[in-house]
Design a protein around this motif. Structure first.
Motif, PDB file in Angstrom:
ATOM      1  N   PHE A 114       0.830  -1.206   0.000  1.00  0.00           N
ATOM      2  CA  PHE A 114       0.000   0.000   0.000  1.00  0.00           C
ATOM      3  C   PHE A 114       0.866   1.258   0.000  1.00  0.00           C
ATOM      4  CE2 PHE A 114      -2.778   3.078   2.429  1.00  0.00           C
ATOM      5  CZ  PHE A 114      -3.588   3.372   1.345  1.00  0.00           C
ATOM      6  N   ALA A 115       1.942   1.238   0.790  1.00  0.00           N
ATOM      7  CA  ALA A 115       2.841   2.392   0.844  1.00  0.00           C
ATOM      8  C   ALA A 115       3.482   2.638  -0.523  1.00  0.00           C
ATOM      9  CB  ALA A 115       3.915   2.183   1.914  1.00  0.00           C
ATOM     10  N   LEU A 116       3.925   1.569  -1.190  1.00  0.00           N
ATOM     11  CA  LEU A 116       4.558   1.723  -2.497  1.00  0.00           C
ATOM     12  C   LEU A 116       3.559   2.226  -3.546  1.00  0.00           C
ATOM     13  CD1 LEU A 116       6.816  -1.476  -2.716  1.00  0.00           C
ATOM     14  CD2 LEU A 116       7.539   0.884  -2.338  1.00  0.00           C
ATOM     15  N   LYS A 117       2.357   1.644  -3.541  1.00  0.00           N
ATOM     16  CA  LYS A 117       1.356   2.060  -4.523  1.00  0.00           C
ATOM     17  C   LYS A 117       0.917   3.508  -4.278  1.00  0.00           C
ATOM     18  CE  LYS A 117      -0.328  -0.601  -7.106  1.00  0.00           C
ATOM     19  NZ  LYS A 117       0.046  -1.088  -8.462  1.00  0.00           N
ATOM     20  N   LEU A 118       0.767   3.857  -3.009  1.00  0.00           N
ATOM     21  CA  LEU A 118       0.329   5.211  -2.678  1.00  0.00           C
ATOM     22  C   LEU A 118       1.401   6.238  -3.062  1.00  0.00           C
ATOM     23  CD1 LEU A 118      -2.307   6.211  -1.450  1.00  0.00           C
ATOM     24  CD2 LEU A 118      -1.155   6.364   0.760  1.00  0.00           C
ATOM     25  N   LYS A 119       2.660   5.908  -2.809  1.00  0.00           N
ATOM     26  CA  LYS A 119       3.750   6.816  -3.187  1.00  0.00           C
ATOM     27  C   LYS A 119       3.779   7.020  -4.707  1.00  0.00           C
ATOM     28  CE  LYS A 119       8.729   7.591  -2.819  1.00  0.00           C
ATOM     29  NZ  LYS A 119       8.858   7.986  -4.235  1.00  0.00           N
ATOM     30  N   THR A 120       3.631   5.929  -5.452  1.00  0.00           N
ATOM     31  CA  THR A 120       3.625   6.041  -6.910  1.00  0.00           C
ATOM     32  C   THR A 120       2.464   6.907  -7.384  1.00  0.00           C
ATOM     33  OG1 THR A 120       4.592   3.825  -7.056  1.00  0.00           O
ATOM     34  CG2 THR A 120       3.653   4.738  -9.072  1.00  0.00           C
ATOM     35  N   PHE A 121       1.306   6.757  -6.737  1.00  0.00           N
ATOM     36  CA  PHE A 121       0.134   7.555  -7.100  1.00  0.00           C
ATOM     37  C   PHE A 121       0.388   9.041  -6.862  1.00  0.00           C
ATOM     38  CE2 PHE A 121      -3.832   9.493  -5.309  1.00  0.00           C
ATOM     39  CZ  PHE A 121      -4.459   9.727  -6.516  1.00  0.00           C
TER      40      PHE A 121
ATOM     41  N   LYS B 171     -16.002   5.477  -3.019  1.00  0.00           N
ATOM     42  CA  LYS B 171     -16.788   6.703  -2.828  1.00  0.00           C
ATOM     43  C   LYS B 171     -16.155   7.625  -1.783  1.00  0.00           C
ATOM     44  CE  LYS B 171     -20.321   9.544  -2.887  1.00  0.00           C
ATOM     45  NZ  LYS B 171     -20.458  10.538  -3.974  1.00  0.00           N
ATOM     46  N   PRO B 172     -15.846   7.146  -0.565  1.00  0.00           N
ATOM     47  CA  PRO B 172     -15.243   8.058   0.415  1.00  0.00           C
ATOM     48  C   PRO B 172     -13.744   8.256   0.248  1.00  0.00           C
ATOM     49  CG  PRO B 172     -15.657   5.940   1.447  1.00  0.00           C
ATOM     50  CD  PRO B 172     -16.235   5.859   0.059  1.00  0.00           C
ATOM     51  N   PHE B 173     -13.026   7.263  -0.306  1.00  0.00           N
ATOM     52  CA  PHE B 173     -11.563   7.321  -0.303  1.00  0.00           C
ATOM     53  C   PHE B 173     -10.938   7.472  -1.689  1.00  0.00           C
ATOM     54  CE2 PHE B 173     -12.696   4.698   3.467  1.00  0.00           C
ATOM     55  CZ  PHE B 173     -12.232   5.578   4.449  1.00  0.00           C
ATOM     56  N   GLY B 174     -11.715   7.337  -2.746  1.00  0.00           N
ATOM     57  CA  GLY B 174     -11.199   7.533  -4.087  1.00  0.00           C
ATOM     58  C   GLY B 174     -10.125   6.535  -4.473  1.00  0.00           C
ATOM     59  N   VAL B 175      -9.109   7.011  -5.191  1.00  0.00           N
ATOM     60  CA  VAL B 175      -8.026   6.145  -5.666  1.00  0.00           C
ATOM     61  C   VAL B 175      -7.319   5.420  -4.524  1.00  0.00           C
ATOM     62  CG1 VAL B 175      -5.733   6.158  -6.723  1.00  0.00           C
ATOM     63  CG2 VAL B 175      -7.635   7.314  -7.848  1.00  0.00           C
ATOM     64  N   PRO B 176      -6.952   6.098  -3.419  1.00  0.00           N
ATOM     65  CA  PRO B 176      -6.287   5.369  -2.334  1.00  0.00           C
ATOM     66  C   PRO B 176      -7.106   4.188  -1.817  1.00  0.00           C
ATOM     67  CG  PRO B 176      -6.009   7.718  -2.015  1.00  0.00           C
ATOM     68  CD  PRO B 176      -6.980   7.554  -3.153  1.00  0.00           C
ATOM     69  N   GLY B 177      -8.422   4.299  -1.866  1.00  0.00           N
ATOM     70  CA  GLY B 177      -9.254   3.189  -1.416  1.00  0.00           C
ATOM     71  C   GLY B 177      -9.064   1.953  -2.266  1.00  0.00           C
ATOM     72  N   LEU B 178      -9.051   2.128  -3.594  1.00  0.00           N
ATOM     73  CA  LEU B 178      -8.848   0.989  -4.485  1.00  0.00           C
ATOM     74  C   LEU B 178      -7.432   0.444  -4.372  1.00  0.00           C
ATOM     75  CD1 LEU B 178     -10.749   1.892  -7.780  1.00  0.00           C
ATOM     76  CD2 LEU B 178     -11.527   0.559  -5.814  1.00  0.00           C
ATOM     77  N   LEU B 179      -6.454   1.316  -4.184  1.00  0.00           N
ATOM     78  CA  LEU B 179      -5.084   0.841  -4.008  1.00  0.00           C
ATOM     79  C   LEU B 179      -4.937   0.048  -2.712  1.00  0.00           C
ATOM     80  CD1 LEU B 179      -3.011   3.941  -5.208  1.00  0.00           C
ATOM     81  CD2 LEU B 179      -3.635   1.871  -6.487  1.00  0.00           C
ATOM     82  N   PHE B 180      -5.693   0.434  -1.695  1.00  0.00           N
ATOM     83  CA  PHE B 180      -5.670  -0.341  -0.441  1.00  0.00           C
ATOM     84  C   PHE B 180      -6.291  -1.718  -0.653  1.00  0.00           C
ATOM     85  CE2 PHE B 180      -7.636  -1.650   3.604  1.00  0.00           C
ATOM     86  CZ  PHE B 180      -6.486  -1.750   4.373  1.00  0.00           C
ATOM     87  N   VAL B 181      -7.380  -1.779  -1.417  1.00  0.00           N
ATOM     88  CA  VAL B 181      -7.991  -3.076  -1.729  1.00  0.00           C
ATOM     89  C   VAL B 181      -6.988  -3.973  -2.447  1.00  0.00           C
ATOM     90  CG1 VAL B 181      -9.765  -4.228  -3.116  1.00  0.00           C
ATOM     91  CG2 VAL B 181     -10.348  -2.199  -1.779  1.00  0.00           C
TER      92      VAL B 181
END
Length: 355
Positions: A38-45, A96-106
């Motif tokens: 999640f940290a790696l995907k979020l940083k890339t985003f 809906k509440p978290f947007g892109v970070p929500g899907l990256l967390f999934v």
């Protein structure tokens, strides 16, 4: 020596496996994997490393919660006319509440869950806890798996979640738990119109492992009935999903893709029945195509050569090349094309056991 050699081609399924400390170790490692991915995907985003389909996925997941209809995107319109991404609908509650970070967390959760499911499958196939923990990691961090989850250009497709779901399905099928196997199969089928191929391949592998694990028993006792049910569901699901998709009002983009598959004349496949007839009549071209040849090498390299211990996987698994062959875009390794092969590779790797 002969007996030990034959054991490489059989499985020992421990259906009564209980939890022990190594399962908690695997669970802890899975949690660390989730945080790391999640940290790696979020940083890339946040570094603007992703584009296009990631944001389309967010729009599709949230559309039904925003009064824009089911699976509607700004640029593609009604996505059901192109793909049956039904699994995105419940993901809308996160998007809906978290947007892109929500899907990256999934996605990150699915990677951690893949590790834990792999470890449990290996334990089910009678490997010791430490060996299972190491081999599950080797599977997850193999080059093809890393490239698959990285999705370097887009970051997320709902298809990325499928191999983890298939591992869970494999686990329940090896235990021959009918209800749970059917439920997970329905979830896999909801991913996309070609996702039933992945579920069907898992059913074939699980059925084969059950058959070879008890050679001394009669044919009836060796049949994995839940695997047969899952295979039938998968076969029936393909025309149903195609019918749903092709019954929608065609958007301009959907019309272009459905009628401009890479190896057919425009407009020549207006209905699912025509597609099935085309595949059947061109099976020789398909099996002799560069897509299938590339796939065979991928299967060999991705399984570290262990596919030779189960050569019938190649015969059954060739179905996973169908979409890549139809679109003729030389993109077999792209996540939306590769995910059935990834699921098959994982199940093939996890059937190894200590002799």
């Amino acid at each position: 020596m002969g007996l030990r050699w034959r054991e490489l081609f059989t499985s020992k399924i421990n259906a009564q496996l209980r939890w022990d400390r190594w399962d908690f170790v695997a669970l802890a490692i899975a949690m660390l994997i989730i945080i790391w991915v999640f940290a790696l995907k979020l940083k890339t985003f946040y570094d603007l490393g992703y584009t296009s389909d990631l944001f389309v996925s967010v729009q599709l997941a949230r559309s039904w919660l925003e009064g824009r209809g089911l699976l509607t995107a700004n640029c593609f319109g009604n996505m059901l006319a192109l793909h049956t991404y039904f699994l995105l609908l419940p993901l809308g509650l996160i998007a809906k509440p978290f947007g892109v970070p929500g899907l990256l967390f999934v996605l990150a959760v699915s990677v951690g869950a893949a590790y834990f499911c792999a470890a449990r499958v290996l334990r089910l196939l009678s490997l010791h806890g430490p060996v299972a923990a190491i081999l599950a990691g080797a599977m997850l961090f193999s080059p093809l798996s890393v490239a698959f989850y990285q999705e370097s250009h887009y970051g997320f497709h709902v298809e990325v979640l499928t191999p983890t779901l298939c591992l869970l399905l494999f686990y329940f099928l090896l235990q021959q738990r009918t209800v749970l196997s059917i439920l997970i199969t329905l979830v896999v089928i909801s991913v996309k119109e070609d996702a039933p191929i992945a579920a069907g391949m898992v059913a074939i592998v699980a059925g084969g492992e059950t058959w070879v694990s008890s050679p001394a028993q009669g044919a009836r006792s060796r049949l994995n009935r839940p695997a047969i049910i899952v295979l039938l569901l998968s076969v029936l699901a393909v025309p149903v999903l195609l019918a749903i998709s092709w019954s929608q009002s065609q958007t301009a983009y959907a019309y272009y893709l459905l009628n401009h598959l890479g190896i057919v004349a425009p407009g020549s496949l207006p209905r699912p029945g025509a597609l099935f007839a085309f595949v059947a009549s061109n099976a020789t071209h398909w099996l002799g195509s560069s897509t299938v040849r590339q796939w065979i090498w991928v299967m060999f390299a991705g399984s570290f050569g262990t596919i030779l211990l189960r050569p019938y996987y190649v015969v059954a698994g060739v179905m996973t090349t169908l979409v890549a062959w139809l679109v003729n875009s030389n993109d077999l390794l792209w996540t939306p094309r590769f995910y059935p092969t990834e699921a098959l590779l994982w199940c093939g790797l996890l059937r190894l056991r200590a002799p």
